[in-house]
Design a protein around this motif. Structure first.
Motif, PDB file in Angstrom:
ATOM      1  N   LEU A  99       0.939  -1.037  -0.019  1.00 18.18           N
ATOM      2  CA  LEU A  99       0.056   0.052   0.127  1.00 18.18           C
ATOM      3  C   LEU A  99       0.889   1.283   0.000  1.00 18.18           C
ATOM      4  CD1 LEU A  99      -2.860  -1.179   2.679  1.00 18.18           C
ATOM      5  CD2 LEU A  99      -2.959  -1.092   0.147  1.00 18.18           C
ATOM      6  N   PRO A 100       0.377   2.367  -0.554  1.00 18.99           N
ATOM      7  CA  PRO A 100       1.113   3.574  -0.393  1.00 18.99           C
ATOM      8  C   PRO A 100       1.572   3.958   0.988  1.00 18.99           C
ATOM      9  CG  PRO A 100      -1.097   3.994  -1.174  1.00 18.99           C
ATOM     10  CD  PRO A 100      -0.845   2.577  -1.062  1.00 18.99           C
ATOM     11  N   ASP A 101       2.448   4.796   1.182  1.00 19.59           N
ATOM     12  CA  ASP A 101       2.827   5.400   2.641  1.00 19.59           C
ATOM     13  C   ASP A 101       2.125   6.746   2.480  1.00 19.59           C
ATOM     14  OD1 ASP A 101       4.702   6.406   0.858  1.00 19.59           O
ATOM     15  OD2 ASP A 101       6.217   5.635   2.126  1.00 19.59           O
ATOM     16  N   SER A 102       1.681   7.374   1.635  1.00 23.62           N
ATOM     17  CA  SER A 102       1.163   8.654   1.615  1.00 23.62           C
ATOM     18  C   SER A 102       0.187   8.672   0.410  1.00 23.62           C
ATOM     19  CB  SER A 102       2.013   9.786   1.338  1.00 23.62           C
ATOM     20  OG  SER A 102       2.898   9.652  -0.041  1.00 23.62           O
ATOM     21  N   MET A 103      -0.640  10.046   0.302  1.00 25.17           N
ATOM     22  CA  MET A 103      -1.793  10.033  -0.535  1.00 25.17           C
ATOM     23  C   MET A 103      -1.143  10.115  -1.955  1.00 25.17           C
ATOM     24  SD  MET A 103      -4.206  12.653   1.276  1.00 25.17           S
ATOM     25  CE  MET A 103      -3.201  13.425   3.008  1.00 25.17           C
ATOM     26  N   GLY A 104      -2.136   9.869  -2.888  1.00 23.54           N
ATOM     27  CA  GLY A 104      -1.986  10.074  -4.232  1.00 23.54           C
ATOM     28  C   GLY A 104      -2.041  11.571  -4.540  1.00 23.54           C
ATOM     29  N   GLU A 105      -1.506  12.017  -5.848  1.00 23.99           N
ATOM     30  CA  GLU A 105      -1.548  13.307  -6.240  1.00 23.99           C
ATOM     31  C   GLU A 105      -3.182  13.928  -6.199  1.00 23.99           C
ATOM     32  OE1 GLU A 105      -0.205  16.176 -10.088  1.00 23.99           O
ATOM     33  OE2 GLU A 105       0.665  13.965  -9.850  1.00 23.99           O
ATOM     34  N   LYS A 106      -4.003  12.987  -6.891  1.00 24.71           N
ATOM     35  CA  LYS A 106      -5.515  13.740  -6.700  1.00 24.71           C
ATOM     36  C   LYS A 106      -5.969  14.093  -5.116  1.00 24.71           C
ATOM     37  CE  LYS A 106     -10.052  11.954  -7.347  1.00 24.71           C
ATOM     38  NZ  LYS A 106     -10.895  10.706  -7.678  1.00 24.71           N
ATOM     39  N   HIS A 107      -5.515  13.241  -4.162  1.00 24.93           N
ATOM     40  CA  HIS A 107      -5.995  13.333  -2.916  1.00 24.93           C
ATOM     41  C   HIS A 107      -5.332  14.535  -2.229  1.00 24.93           C
ATOM     42  CE1 HIS A 107      -7.643   9.118  -3.589  1.00 24.93           C
ATOM     43  NE2 HIS A 107      -8.710   9.859  -3.468  1.00 24.93           N
ATOM     44  N   MET A 108      -3.895  14.491  -2.655  1.00 23.27           N
ATOM     45  CA  MET A 108      -2.958  15.770  -1.975  1.00 23.27           C
ATOM     46  C   MET A 108      -3.499  16.937  -2.422  1.00 23.27           C
ATOM     47  SD  MET A 108      -0.748  14.827   0.293  1.00 23.27           S
ATOM     48  CE  MET A 108       0.219  15.988   0.419  1.00 23.27           C
ATOM     49  N   ASP A 109      -3.984  17.023  -3.706  1.00 23.76           N
ATOM     50  CA  ASP A 109      -4.639  18.271  -4.194  1.00 23.76           C
ATOM     51  C   ASP A 109      -5.607  18.857  -3.413  1.00 23.76           C
ATOM     52  OD1 ASP A 109      -2.417  18.437  -6.025  1.00 23.76           O
ATOM     53  OD2 ASP A 109      -3.662  17.651  -7.908  1.00 23.76           O
ATOM     54  N   HIS A 110      -6.505  17.890  -2.988  1.00 21.66           N
ATOM     55  CA  HIS A 110      -7.848  18.065  -2.476  1.00 21.66           C
ATOM     56  C   HIS A 110      -7.577  18.820  -1.027  1.00 21.66           C
ATOM     57  CE1 HIS A 110     -10.513  16.726  -5.306  1.00 21.66           C
ATOM     58  NE2 HIS A 110     -10.202  15.412  -5.046  1.00 21.66           N
ATOM     59  N   VAL A 111      -6.392  18.192  -0.191  1.00 15.94           N
ATOM     60  CA  VAL A 111      -5.893  18.488   0.860  1.00 15.94           C
ATOM     61  C   VAL A 111      -5.503  20.039   1.007  1.00 15.94           C
ATOM     62  CG1 VAL A 111      -4.288  18.190   2.743  1.00 15.94           C
ATOM     63  CG2 VAL A 111      -5.563  16.322   1.863  1.00 15.94           C
ATOM     64  N   LYS A 112      -4.636  20.056  -0.084  1.00 14.58           N
ATOM     65  CA  LYS A 112      -4.051  21.598  -0.425  1.00 14.58           C
ATOM     66  C   LYS A 112      -4.982  22.762  -0.599  1.00 14.58           C
ATOM     67  CE  LYS A 112       0.212  19.719  -2.115  1.00 14.58           C
ATOM     68  NZ  LYS A 112       1.126  19.692  -3.222  1.00 14.58           N
ATOM     69  N   GLU A 113      -6.244  22.319  -1.372  1.00  9.77           N
ATOM     70  CA  GLU A 113      -7.202  23.204  -1.741  1.00  9.77           C
ATOM     71  C   GLU A 113      -7.930  23.656  -0.401  1.00  9.77           C
ATOM     72  OE1 GLU A 113     -11.264  22.498  -4.012  1.00  9.77           O
ATOM     73  OE2 GLU A 113      -9.989  22.045  -4.850  1.00  9.77           O
ATOM     74  N   LEU A 114      -8.528  22.596   0.339  1.00  6.37           N
ATOM     75  CA  LEU A 114      -8.940  22.909   1.637  1.00  6.37           C
ATOM     76  C   LEU A 114      -8.248  23.749   2.668  1.00  6.37           C
ATOM     77  CD1 LEU A 114     -11.331  19.960   1.861  1.00  6.37           C
ATOM     78  CD2 LEU A 114     -11.998  22.178   1.071  1.00  6.37           C
TER      79      LEU A 114
END
Length: 192
Positions: free
Chosen positions: A109-124
């Motif tokens: 499993l990934p140890d951090s979020m994918g780019e799409k999910h990171m973009d949502h976090v940054k946006e909020l």
């Protein structure tokens, strides 16, 4: 002299390979690791399907927990804060179950979020107050609609019985999240 040039070119190639690897996201790296393992097995399609589902679910789950924490801190509306707490609790539990299942199935499993999910976090992260509440709840509706579809598909079509059972159990909770997110989003959108 030729040896120095040759050694220099080899060092440059290694540095280039390392740099390229660092540009990949955690989800992509986990999927590549799983693909390499899959190529060594006879159940390639089943393993690929299982790996894709599990890595996407892991990334999404990490985002839900991160945004849930953010909603508890930045949320203005009491329902947003309480929804955020529910996201942290429920998705932490699901993430832990997914990690255990992935370990049993030899899926990385990934140890951090994918780019799409990171973009949502940054946006909020850039939003505050009522603007944050509306953006967060709108995203939670959209994200849970996608999650419900993905988990329903896995619950119906996944060949691995354990992964199918995990998806089936988890989709019930995701539907509850979606219903609650829609209620809160509707309330917030009605407030001008």
């Amino acid at each position: 002299m030729k040896k120095v040039i040759s050694t220099g070119m080899m060092a440059a190639a290694v540095l280039f390979a390392v740099a390229c690897n660092q540009e990949k996201g955690a989800v992509e790296e986990a999927q590549e690791t799983n693909e390499q393992m899959v190529e060594e097995t006879s159940m390639e399609d089943q393993m690929t399907e299982m790996s894709d589902f599990m890595t996407k679910a892991a990334s999404g789950g990490m985002m839900e927990v991160e945004l849930g924490k953010m909603a508890q801190e930045k949320g203005q509306h009491a329902d947003v804060k309480s929804f955020g707490q529910m996201m942290v609790t429920d998705h932490t539990k699901a993430n832990d179950e997914l990690k255990q299942l992935a370990s049993q199935k030899n899926v990385t499993l990934p140890d951090s979020m994918g780019e799409k999910h990171m973009d949502h976090v940054k946006e909020l992260q850039e939003k505050t107050g009522a603007e944050f509440d509306k953006a967060y709840m709108s995203l939670m509706v959209d994200d849970h609609e996608e999650d419900v579809k993905m988990f329903e598909d896995a619950a119906e079509n996944m060949q691995d019985a354990d992964v199918k059972a995990f998806a089936s159990k988890t989709v019930t909770t995701l539907r509850q999240h979606l219903d609650r997110a829609q209620q809160i989003d509707s309330t917030l959108q009605a407030q001008k």
